[in-house]
Design an enzyme around this catalytic site. Structure first.
Site, mmCIF file in Angstrom:
data_model
loop_
_atom_site.group_PDB
_atom_site.id
_atom_site.type_symbol
_atom_site.label_atom_id
_atom_site.label_comp_id
_atom_site.label_asym_id
_atom_site.label_seq_id
_atom_site.Cartn_x
_atom_site.Cartn_y
_atom_site.Cartn_z
ATOM 1 N N HIS A 73 15.091 55.536 -48.281
ATOM 2 C CA HIS A 73 13.758 55.838 -47.972
ATOM 3 C C HIS A 73 13.268 56.290 -49.408
ATOM 4 O O HIS A 73 13.877 57.176 -49.866
ATOM 5 C CB HIS A 73 13.461 57.088 -47.107
ATOM 6 N N PRO A 74 11.916 55.786 -49.896
ATOM 7 C CA PRO A 74 11.491 56.121 -51.033
ATOM 8 C C PRO A 74 10.709 57.758 -50.818
ATOM 9 O O PRO A 74 10.160 57.993 -49.862
ATOM 10 C CB PRO A 74 10.449 54.920 -51.425
ATOM 11 N N GLU A 89 3.875 52.534 -43.996
ATOM 12 C CA GLU A 89 4.060 53.879 -43.498
ATOM 13 C C GLU A 89 3.385 55.106 -44.166
ATOM 14 O O GLU A 89 3.188 56.073 -43.686
ATOM 15 C CB GLU A 89 5.463 53.893 -43.248
ATOM 16 N N PHE A 119 12.305 64.320 -49.821
ATOM 17 C CA PHE A 119 11.889 64.607 -48.647
ATOM 18 C C PHE A 119 11.625 63.760 -47.548
ATOM 19 O O PHE A 119 11.113 62.569 -48.097
ATOM 20 C CB PHE A 119 10.663 65.345 -49.065
ATOM 21 N N ILE A 121 9.877 62.469 -44.019
ATOM 22 C CA ILE A 121 9.026 62.833 -42.711
ATOM 23 C C ILE A 121 8.321 61.275 -42.242
ATOM 24 O O ILE A 121 8.217 60.320 -42.891
ATOM 25 C CB ILE A 121 7.731 63.607 -43.061
ATOM 26 N N ALA A 123 5.847 59.667 -41.738
ATOM 27 C CA ALA A 123 4.708 59.458 -42.482
ATOM 28 C C ALA A 123 3.385 58.771 -41.752
ATOM 29 O O ALA A 123 2.318 59.165 -42.128
ATOM 30 C CB ALA A 123 4.702 59.048 -43.710
#
Length: 169
Positions: A73-74, A89, A119, A121, A123
């Protein structure tokens, strides 16, 4: 359930060669343990069965498995170039002000320094401000608390991505 009641996208996923199915799953979540568990449970009669298998696999992931999943995940506000999934997203950050983008970058770096990973989440549907507020709130968590929040957020992301995979015609 008969194959006629299986949605076309799910039937297509069930019929994929193992390597192609693994690749599709790893595109949704880069945890090899998660993908292995979902592959082992094929074929799925209904999308809900796939989502339940995903949730069960997510619950069993070790800290190392979670780290592997998060590595795919970026950071929020910096989707991978040419990756329509992360751009879609994270669309809540697309129209964010330069000030908010700079604040998110700082918060992302502080979070990464504290926890050793991006981090994470779910999104989808969140504004840039909501994501900023979430990182501000979560940066005070213990590593154990944060690992379980990340597990929950990954589960949400995986469900959205699996739905896209199996609901396509």
């Amino acid at each position: 359930m008969t194959s006629t009641s299986t949605p076309p996208g799910l039937a297509r996923f069930n019929a994929l060669e193992e390597d192609a199915a693994r690749a599709a799953l790893l595109e949704a979540c880069s945890s090899t343990a998660w993908a292995r568990r979902l592959l082992a449970a094929r074929p799925y009669a209904a999308p809900e069965d796939l989502y339940a298998a995903s949730d069960a696999a997510m619950a069993e992931l070790t800290a190392e498995d979670l780290a592997e999943a998060m590595a795919g995940h970026p950071p929020i506000g910096r989707p991978k170039p040419g990756d329509p999934t992360s751009a879609r997203e994270q669309s809540g950050m697309a129209g964010a002000s330069d000030q908010l983008k700079a604040e998110m970058l700082e918060l992302n770096l502080a979070y990464q320094d504290k926890f050793g990973h991006v981090f994470l989440i779910c999104a989808t549907g969140r504004t840039g401000e909501q994501m900023r507020d979430a990182v501000k709130e979560r940066i005070g968590n213990s590593p154990e608390q944060e690992r379980e929040i990340v597990r929950t957020e990954l589960g949400k992301i995986n469900r959205i991505r699996l739905a896209r995979l199996v609901e396509e015609d």
